[in-house]
Scaffold this motif. Structure first.
Motif, PDB file in Angstrom:
ATOM      1  N   SER A  82       2.646   1.607  -3.766  1.00  0.00           N
ATOM      2  CA  SER A  82       3.299   2.662  -4.553  1.00  0.00           C
ATOM      3  C   SER A  82       2.682   2.807  -5.941  1.00  0.00           C
ATOM      4  O   SER A  82       2.920   3.807  -6.627  1.00  0.00           O
ATOM      5  N   GLU A  85      -1.621   6.382  -7.177  1.00  0.00           N
ATOM      6  CA  GLU A  85      -1.234   7.793  -7.138  1.00  0.00           C
ATOM      7  C   GLU A  85      -1.724   8.476  -5.869  1.00  0.00           C
ATOM      8  O   GLU A  85      -1.058   9.359  -5.320  1.00  0.00           O
ATOM      9  N   ARG A  88       0.818   7.912  -3.262  1.00  0.00           N
ATOM     10  CA  ARG A  88       2.039   8.687  -3.499  1.00  0.00           C
ATOM     11  C   ARG A  88       1.842  10.167  -3.175  1.00  0.00           C
ATOM     12  O   ARG A  88       2.802  10.863  -2.827  1.00  0.00           O
ATOM     13  N   TRP A  93       3.214   8.785   2.136  1.00  0.00           N
ATOM     14  CA  TRP A  93       4.263   8.433   1.189  1.00  0.00           C
ATOM     15  C   TRP A  93       5.683   8.592   1.742  1.00  0.00           C
ATOM     16  O   TRP A  93       6.562   7.780   1.436  1.00  0.00           O
ATOM     17  N   GLY A  97       7.271   5.253   1.072  1.00  0.00           N
ATOM     18  CA  GLY A  97       8.215   5.372  -0.030  1.00  0.00           C
ATOM     19  C   GLY A  97       9.652   5.129   0.367  1.00  0.00           C
ATOM     20  O   GLY A  97      10.530   4.977  -0.501  1.00  0.00           O
TER      21      GLY A  97
END
Length: 231
Positions: A82, A85, A88, A93, A97
């Protein structure tokens, strides 16, 4: 008698929460098993080869996931990735996530490495005569693996795969460390609030009974897969 009353009170007041956590535990187990099984078969076939890039790649994969603790893998995937970037912003993600789906992913990838080694051992254990008979019958290499080698290998290693399922059931408890409220996560919270271990004992009993049920199912599958030997 007061001890039993405490457990009755616990199950009455917190039983629905424990049951909800147990369903999440089963979802983690089932999801990771399905993914790992379908990934482990081609990986196990690759591991059974003595040369080739696929064999080397499978060996590296197995070494990484079998050589590092599962808890470290969970932390690396959930907290470590995480920080990038690019991750993400990627299509990964939504999975990485979310603690639940990330947990299933890591559990599946870890289990894949172990199941692949088991399947590899099963493939190597298939009698060479059966492989030659399949080739003599006119089956292609793909058909040999699909209809003869892989089914026989799975039958050979059924007890070992059953042990992997039991180990995976207990491994799901580690996902509670990334905020997933499975059964372990629920009972830990209950124990922290009540300053007792009653909820943990209940969870231990549930895990033990589930393990017993899995063992019975594996025995039945093994009995079915070896029925031709008893004839």
């Amino acid at each position: 008698m007061s001890i039993w009353n405490d457990y009755v009170t616990l199950l009455t007041e917190s039983g629905p929460d424990i049951w909800s956590g147990f369903k999440i535990t089963l979802a983690l187990l089932a999801g990771s098993l399905v993914v790992a099984f379908f990934l482990a078969i081609p990986l196990g076939i690759a591991r059974s080869q003595t040369s080739g890039w696929a064999s080397h790649a499978a060996r590296v994969y197995s070494s990484i996931f079998r050589g590092t603790p599962l808890l470290v893998q969970i932390y690396l995937f959930y907290y470590g990735l995480s920080q990038f970037e690019s991750v993400r912003d990627s299509f990964l993600w939504p999975v990485l996530g979310d603690s639940f789906y990330c947990g299933i992913t890591v559990l599946a990838l870890n289990l894949t490495a172990y199941m692949a080694e088991d399947i590899r051992a099963g493939i190597l254990g298939v009698p060479h005569g059966e492989k030659e008979a399949a080739m003599a019958y006119g089956l292609s290499r793909f058909q040999c693996y699909r209809y003869i080698i892989v089914p026989r290998a799975l039958g050979i290693v059924t007890p070992v795969l059953g042990n992997e399922v039991i180990a995976q059931l207990k491994a799901t408890a580690l996902v509670s460390t990334i905020t997933v409220l499975d059964m372990t996560g629920v009972v830990r919270r209950l124990s922290a609030n009540s300053f007792t271990i009653d909820a943990l004992i209940v969870a231990g009993v549930v895990y033990a009974l589930t393990t017993l049920l899995v063992s019975i199912i594996v025995k039945l599958i093994e009995h079915r897969n070896t029925r031709h030997l008893r004839r």
